[in-house]
Scaffold this active site. Sequence first.
Site, PDB file in Angstrom:
ATOM      1  N   CYS A  64       0.813  -1.223   0.000  1.00  0.00           N
ATOM      2  CA  CYS A  64       0.000   0.000   0.000  1.00  0.00           C
ATOM      3  C   CYS A  64       0.846   1.272   0.000  1.00  0.00           C
ATOM      4  O   CYS A  64       0.638   2.174  -0.821  1.00  0.00           O
ATOM      5  CB  CYS A  64      -0.980  -0.017   1.167  1.00  0.00           C
ATOM      6  SG  CYS A  64      -0.250   0.122   2.816  1.00  0.00           S
ATOM      7  N   HIS A 108      -2.606   1.241   6.841  1.00  0.00           N
ATOM      8  CA  HIS A 108      -2.999   1.163   5.427  1.00  0.00           C
ATOM      9  C   HIS A 108      -3.206   2.564   4.857  1.00  0.00           C
ATOM     10  O   HIS A 108      -3.754   3.445   5.513  1.00  0.00           O
ATOM     11  CB  HIS A 108      -4.277   0.341   5.265  1.00  0.00           C
ATOM     12  CG  HIS A 108      -4.571   0.008   3.837  1.00  0.00           C
ATOM     13  ND1 HIS A 108      -3.841  -0.933   3.128  1.00  0.00           N
ATOM     14  CD2 HIS A 108      -5.472   0.499   2.953  1.00  0.00           C
ATOM     15  CE1 HIS A 108      -4.307  -1.008   1.890  1.00  0.00           C
ATOM     16  NE2 HIS A 108      -5.291  -0.135   1.752  1.00  0.00           N
ATOM     17  N   HIS A 156      -6.002   2.015  -4.298  1.00  0.00           N
ATOM     18  CA  HIS A 156      -4.966   1.531  -3.372  1.00  0.00           C
ATOM     19  C   HIS A 156      -4.491   0.140  -3.756  1.00  0.00           C
ATOM     20  O   HIS A 156      -5.148  -0.593  -4.499  1.00  0.00           O
ATOM     21  CB  HIS A 156      -5.491   1.517  -1.928  1.00  0.00           C
ATOM     22  CG  HIS A 156      -6.613   0.543  -1.683  1.00  0.00           C
ATOM     23  ND1 HIS A 156      -6.753  -0.155  -0.503  1.00  0.00           N
ATOM     24  CD2 HIS A 156      -7.661   0.133  -2.460  1.00  0.00           C
ATOM     25  CE1 HIS A 156      -7.819  -0.933  -0.553  1.00  0.00           C
ATOM     26  NE2 HIS A 156      -8.393  -0.774  -1.723  1.00  0.00           N
TER      27      HIS A 156
END
Length: 342
Positions: A257, A305, A317
């Site tokens: 990420c 994240h 993402h």
Amino acid sequence: MASHRRPKQPTRTRVTVLTVTAAAAVALSGQAANAAPAKPSKDEVKSKVDALYEEAEQATEKFSKAKEHQDQLEKEIGQLQDQVARGQEELNTLRGTLGSMASAQYRTGGIDQSLALFLSADPDNYLDKASTLEQLSGKQVEAVQKIQAKQRGLAQQRQEAAGKLADLDATRKELGDKKKASADKLAEAQALLNTLTAQERAQLKDEDTRASRSEGERVDLGNVKPSGRAGAALAAAQTKLGSAYISSATGPNAFDCSGLTQWAYKQAGVNISRTTFTQINDGTRIGKSQLQPGDLVFFYGDLHHVGLYAGNNTVLHASNPRGGVKYESINNMPFQFGVRVG
């Protein structure tokens, strides 16, 4: 007087019925005990796998943070070791200068005993005894003071380097632990996925793809017009739709990420840091209502994240090993805050 009648004995028929019933009960209980547990459904496997991916990503981001710390420590240690080496050369030169003074003094009538102490096999014991300086000439005093300062500086640098080396050892151990934790979770997730049929796995992949496509269409419907460097970062990330998610990967063909967000901003000419834990400080924090396309968006209480806001309540993402780089609703994850870079 109490009765002492003999209890009535069960008939043969009754004994037979009881025996058969008990045997049947034992057989049924044995079958229940030996029966294989029910196979989890596709949705149950997906839920468990997603949870494991989440735990793996937590470990991955901590691994990346430790790796970044290790790289910085190795750089600082190298610089300190270079400084110590140069300092030792300078110290040797200073001692050589003092030795030349002693040689000259000896040729003109004998060496001063105080100067001899500084040039002995163990001069360090005498360098802090300032009283001996009173017996030396001005040039000799200056040379000795330079040696004292250089020795103190070298001792401090060596101590600092030793501390960083100890920190480096601890960081390397942490790296190994986090890498193993991530790998273990991913292996557990894969084992669960392997319990599904090939058709069920394909269905899961198809569901992710269709959901991402649907969210991408929402972005278009929102008439989003990203601009500036944030817009350029988002545009770069959009070229990686469908790319693989791999722990600790930073592109150009696979990402985790924070690896995707770092890579995307680099394409826009902006250098941001490597992990979610540091990217939160790479700009100004903003709320959900202030988000603009290209802003960083962070999720989960421990901020493990990150993605790029794509507009219309949608995030782009690097999701997880199953979904890869995709669009997703911002409401699918616990949003914390956004960060506007630059």
